[in-house]
Design a protein around this motif. Structure first.
Motif, PDB file in Angstrom:
ATOM      1  N   ASP A   1      48.669  53.672  45.763  1.00  0.00           N
ATOM      2  CA  ASP A   1      50.074  53.136  44.720  1.00  0.00           C
ATOM      3  C   ASP A   1      49.620  51.899  43.971  1.00  0.00           C
ATOM      4  OD1 ASP A   1      52.869  52.864  44.099  1.00  0.00           O
ATOM      5  OD2 ASP A   1      52.931  51.190  45.214  1.00  0.00           O
ATOM      6  N   GLY A   2      49.038  52.224  42.942  1.00  0.00           N
ATOM      7  CA  GLY A   2      48.486  51.150  41.927  1.00  0.00           C
ATOM      8  C   GLY A   2      47.175  51.363  41.583  1.00  0.00           C
ATOM      9  N   ASP A   3      46.523  50.342  40.676  1.00  0.00           N
ATOM     10  CA  ASP A   3      45.268  50.505  40.250  1.00  0.00           C
ATOM     11  C   ASP A   3      44.249  50.184  41.320  1.00  0.00           C
ATOM     12  OD1 ASP A   3      46.469  51.191  37.594  1.00  0.00           O
ATOM     13  OD2 ASP A   3      46.454  48.810  37.255  1.00  0.00           O
ATOM     14  N   HIS A   4      42.902  50.821  40.878  1.00  0.00           N
ATOM     15  CA  HIS A   4      41.654  50.537  41.788  1.00  0.00           C
ATOM     16  C   HIS A   4      41.387  49.089  41.202  1.00  0.00           C
ATOM     17  CE1 HIS A   4      37.474  51.070  43.301  1.00  0.00           C
ATOM     18  NE2 HIS A   4      37.163  50.665  42.076  1.00  0.00           N
ATOM     19  N   HIS A   5      41.111  48.209  42.401  1.00  0.00           N
ATOM     20  CA  HIS A   5      40.782  47.045  42.140  1.00  0.00           C
ATOM     21  C   HIS A   5      39.464  46.376  42.839  1.00  0.00           C
ATOM     22  CE1 HIS A   5      42.844  42.724  42.789  1.00  0.00           C
ATOM     23  NE2 HIS A   5      41.709  42.597  42.370  1.00  0.00           N
ATOM     24  N   GLU A   6      38.688  45.808  42.149  1.00  0.00           N
ATOM     25  CA  GLU A   6      37.390  45.392  42.507  1.00  0.00           C
ATOM     26  C   GLU A   6      37.564  43.780  42.406  1.00  0.00           C
ATOM     27  OE1 GLU A   6      34.683  49.259  41.499  1.00  0.00           O
ATOM     28  OE2 GLU A   6      34.338  47.447  40.440  1.00  0.00           O
ATOM     29  N   ILE A   7      36.670  42.989  43.350  1.00  0.00           N
ATOM     30  CA  ILE A   7      36.455  41.501  43.439  1.00  0.00           C
ATOM     31  C   ILE A   7      34.958  41.670  43.515  1.00  0.00           C
ATOM     32  CG2 ILE A   7      37.196  39.603  44.634  1.00  0.00           C
ATOM     33  CD1 ILE A   7      39.482  40.870  45.648  1.00  0.00           C
TER      34      ILE A   7
ATOM     35  N   MET B   1      37.489  30.797  41.359  1.00  0.00           N
ATOM     36  CA  MET B   1      37.575  31.977  41.931  1.00  0.00           C
ATOM     37  C   MET B   1      36.750  32.925  41.235  1.00  0.00           C
ATOM     38  SD  MET B   1      39.202  31.639  44.815  1.00  0.00           S
ATOM     39  CE  MET B   1      40.016  33.057  45.312  1.00  0.00           C
ATOM     40  N   PRO B   2      36.668  33.966  42.382  1.00  0.00           N
ATOM     41  CA  PRO B   2      35.415  35.236  41.688  1.00  0.00           C
ATOM     42  C   PRO B   2      36.451  36.105  40.480  1.00  0.00           C
ATOM     43  CG  PRO B   2      36.204  35.963  43.957  1.00  0.00           C
ATOM     44  CD  PRO B   2      36.815  34.432  43.641  1.00  0.00           C
ATOM     45  N   LEU B   3      35.303  36.835  39.725  1.00  0.00           N
ATOM     46  CA  LEU B   3      35.983  37.680  38.689  1.00  0.00           C
ATOM     47  C   LEU B   3      36.581  38.972  39.446  1.00  0.00           C
ATOM     48  CD1 LEU B   3      36.198  38.324  35.732  1.00  0.00           C
ATOM     49  CD2 LEU B   3      34.006  39.605  35.961  1.00  0.00           C
ATOM     50  N   GLU B   4      37.462  39.540  38.982  1.00  0.00           N
ATOM     51  CA  GLU B   4      38.112  40.530  39.747  1.00  0.00           C
ATOM     52  C   GLU B   4      38.760  41.632  38.431  1.00  0.00           C
ATOM     53  OE1 GLU B   4      41.238  39.871  42.528  1.00  0.00           O
ATOM     54  OE2 GLU B   4      40.848  37.812  42.546  1.00  0.00           O
ATOM     55  N   GLY B   5      38.558  42.902  38.893  1.00  0.00           N
ATOM     56  CA  GLY B   5      39.028  43.805  37.830  1.00  0.00           C
ATOM     57  C   GLY B   5      39.672  44.845  38.436  1.00  0.00           C
ATOM     58  N   ARG B   6      40.722  45.285  37.712  1.00  0.00           N
ATOM     59  CA  ARG B   6      41.566  46.430  38.060  1.00  0.00           C
ATOM     60  C   ARG B   6      41.306  47.580  36.912  1.00  0.00           C
ATOM     61  NH1 ARG B   6      46.661  43.346  36.955  1.00  0.00           N
ATOM     62  NH2 ARG B   6      47.509  45.274  36.361  1.00  0.00           N
ATOM     63  N   TRP B   7      41.130  48.654  37.511  1.00  0.00           N
ATOM     64  CA  TRP B   7      40.612  50.001  36.654  1.00  0.00           C
ATOM     65  C   TRP B   7      41.529  51.009  36.857  1.00  0.00           C
ATOM     66  CZ3 TRP B   7      35.952  48.983  34.179  1.00  0.00           C
ATOM     67  CH2 TRP B   7      35.445  47.925  34.357  1.00  0.00           C
ATOM     68  N   TRP B   8      41.557  51.812  35.637  1.00  0.00           N
ATOM     69  CA  TRP B   8      42.420  53.036  35.487  1.00  0.00           C
ATOM     70  C   TRP B   8      41.886  53.704  34.210  1.00  0.00           C
ATOM     71  CZ3 TRP B   8      44.259  48.390  33.957  1.00  0.00           C
ATOM     72  CH2 TRP B   8      45.041  48.449  32.555  1.00  0.00           C
ATOM     73  N   ALA B   9      42.656  55.026  34.145  1.00  0.00           N
ATOM     74  CA  ALA B   9      42.432  55.909  32.833  1.00  0.00           C
ATOM     75  C   ALA B   9      43.785  56.450  32.652  1.00  0.00           C
ATOM     76  CB  ALA B   9      41.421  56.906  33.146  1.00  0.00           C
TER      77      ALA B   9
ATOM     78  N   THR C   1      41.696  45.729  33.137  1.00  0.00           N
ATOM     79  CA  THR C   1      42.068  44.139  33.298  1.00  0.00           C
ATOM     80  C   THR C   1      41.148  43.245  34.030  1.00  0.00           C
ATOM     81  OG1 THR C   1      44.391  44.987  33.009  1.00  0.00           O
ATOM     82  CG2 THR C   1      44.088  42.582  33.695  1.00  0.00           C
ATOM     83  N   LEU C   2      40.489  42.276  33.460  1.00  0.00           N
ATOM     84  CA  LEU C   2      39.697  41.432  34.113  1.00  0.00           C
ATOM     85  C   LEU C   2      40.400  40.341  34.378  1.00  0.00           C
ATOM     86  CD1 LEU C   2      36.016  41.659  32.454  1.00  0.00           C
ATOM     87  CD2 LEU C   2      36.980  42.990  34.699  1.00  0.00           C
ATOM     88  N   MET C   3      40.335  39.767  35.364  1.00  0.00           N
ATOM     89  CA  MET C   3      41.202  38.424  35.668  1.00  0.00           C
ATOM     90  C   MET C   3      40.338  37.497  36.788  1.00  0.00           C
ATOM     91  SD  MET C   3      43.966  40.640  37.941  1.00  0.00           S
ATOM     92  CE  MET C   3      43.784  41.407  39.424  1.00  0.00           C
ATOM     93  N   ILE C   4      40.857  36.358  36.862  1.00  0.00           N
ATOM     94  CA  ILE C   4      40.319  35.153  37.778  1.00  0.00           C
ATOM     95  C   ILE C   4      41.795  34.474  38.479  1.00  0.00           C
ATOM     96  CG2 ILE C   4      38.923  33.165  38.020  1.00  0.00           C
ATOM     97  CD1 ILE C   4      37.073  34.161  36.026  1.00  0.00           C
ATOM     98  N   MET C   5      41.708  34.693  39.680  1.00  0.00           N
ATOM     99  CA  MET C   5      42.856  33.878  40.377  1.00  0.00           C
ATOM    100  C   MET C   5      42.991  32.230  40.168  1.00  0.00           C
ATOM    101  SD  MET C   5      44.576  32.272  42.623  1.00  0.00           S
ATOM    102  CE  MET C   5      43.586  32.157  44.614  1.00  0.00           C
ATOM    103  N   GLN C   6      44.167  31.795  39.781  1.00  0.00           N
ATOM    104  CA  GLN C   6      44.351  30.467  39.649  1.00  0.00           C
ATOM    105  C   GLN C   6      45.359  29.696  40.805  1.00  0.00           C
ATOM    106  OE1 GLN C   6      42.704  28.921  36.972  1.00  0.00           O
ATOM    107  NE2 GLN C   6      41.998  30.923  36.705  1.00  0.00           N
TER     108      GLN C   6
END
Length: 203
Positions: free
Chosen positions: A174-180, A75-83, A100-105
Motif C-alpha cells: 500500500d504505497g511506493d517502493h521506498h529505499e534508504i 540524515m541519509p538520502l532516501e528514494g520512493r519509486w514507482w511507474a 522522489t528523492l528526499m532527506i528527512m529533516q
C-alpha cells in the motif's frame, strides 16, 4: 551544545538487519523532496537531485546549529519509486521509472529555516533544481523493511523477500517502493552498499 544523531533516535527505522524482515510504524516526518523520472544510472535529473539535496540539508543544519545550539548528523538520502504502469517497474524498464528523492529533516526545522537555507545555497552554488525542492511532511505508516547489502542491480531477491513477508502475514502492499541509502552511493563500492528496502502495507 546538544548533539543528536537522529538515526539512533529513530533506530527502528534507520537500523535494520539483513537477516530478517521487520514490521515498523513510520510516524509523520518532514523531508526535503525532489521529484523526477528516468533511469537513475543515466539521468542527469537524478544526479542533479542528489547534488542539490545534500548541500541544502547541510545549509539547514548550519542555521539550526547557529540559532538553536543544536548539532545533528544529516540524515541519509532516501528514494520512493514507482511507474505509471507498474509492469515497467517490475521488469526494470528504468527509463519509465518515476521517483522522489528526499532527506528527512528534524522537528526543529521550520519553513522559514528552509527558505533561508535555500537563499544561502543559491548564493554559493549554481543548482538549477534548488528552486523545485519542496519541504513537506510524509506519513508512511505501517511498513515492512529489510536491509540489502550490495549493488542496486541485485536488489530483486531482497525485494521479493519483503513482498513474500507481506503476503504471508496477511498484509497487502500500500504505497511506493521506498529505499534508504545508508551508504553514500557516490563514494561507496557497489558491493558494500547498504540499503534499507521498505514497503508500506495495509491490512
Amino acid at each position: 551544545m546538544e548533539s543528536v544523531d537522529y538515526k539512533k533516535e529513530l533506530k527502528a527505522l534507520y537500523r535494520q538487519s539483513a537477516d530478517e524482515v521487520s514490521l515498523v510504524e513510520v510516524p509523520t516526518l518532514s523531508y526535503l523532496m525532489l521529484d523526477g523520472e528516468g533511469d537513475p544510472n543515466t539521468s542527469p535529473e537524478f544526479s542533479a537531485a542528489v547534488e542539490t539535496l545534500y548541500p541544502f540539508s547541510y545549509a539547514i543544519r548550519s542555521i539550526v546549529k547557529d540559532e538553536q545550539d543544536l548539532k545533528y548528523v544529516v540524515m541519509p538520502l532516501e528514494g520512493r519509486w514507482w511507474a505509471d504502469e507498474m509492469d515497467a517497474f517490475e521488469v526494470g524498464k528504468k527509463d519509465e521509472w518515476q521517483w522522489t528523492l528526499m532527506i528527512m529533516q528534524p522537528d526543529v526545522v521550520t519553513e522559514d529555516v528552509v527558505e533561508r537555507a535555500r537563499e544561502n545555497v543559491a548564493e554559493k552554488k549554481d543548482l538549477p533544481a534548488l528552486s523545485t525542492v519542496r519541504f513537506e511532511s510524509f506519513d508512511e505508516g505501517l511498513s515492512a523493511q529489510t536491509l540489502h547489502v550490495g549493488p542496486f542491480s541485485e536488489e530483486g531477491p531482497t525485494i521479493e523477500r519483503v513482498h513474500e513477508y507481506i503476503e504471508q502475514n496477511g498484509y497487502v502492499r500500500d504505497g511506493d517502493h521506498h529505499e534508504i541509502y545508508l551508504s553514500d552511493m557516490r563514494r561507496t563500492d557497489p558491493e558494500k552498499l547498504k540499503t534499507i528496502v521498505r514497503q508500506p502495507v495495509a491490512e
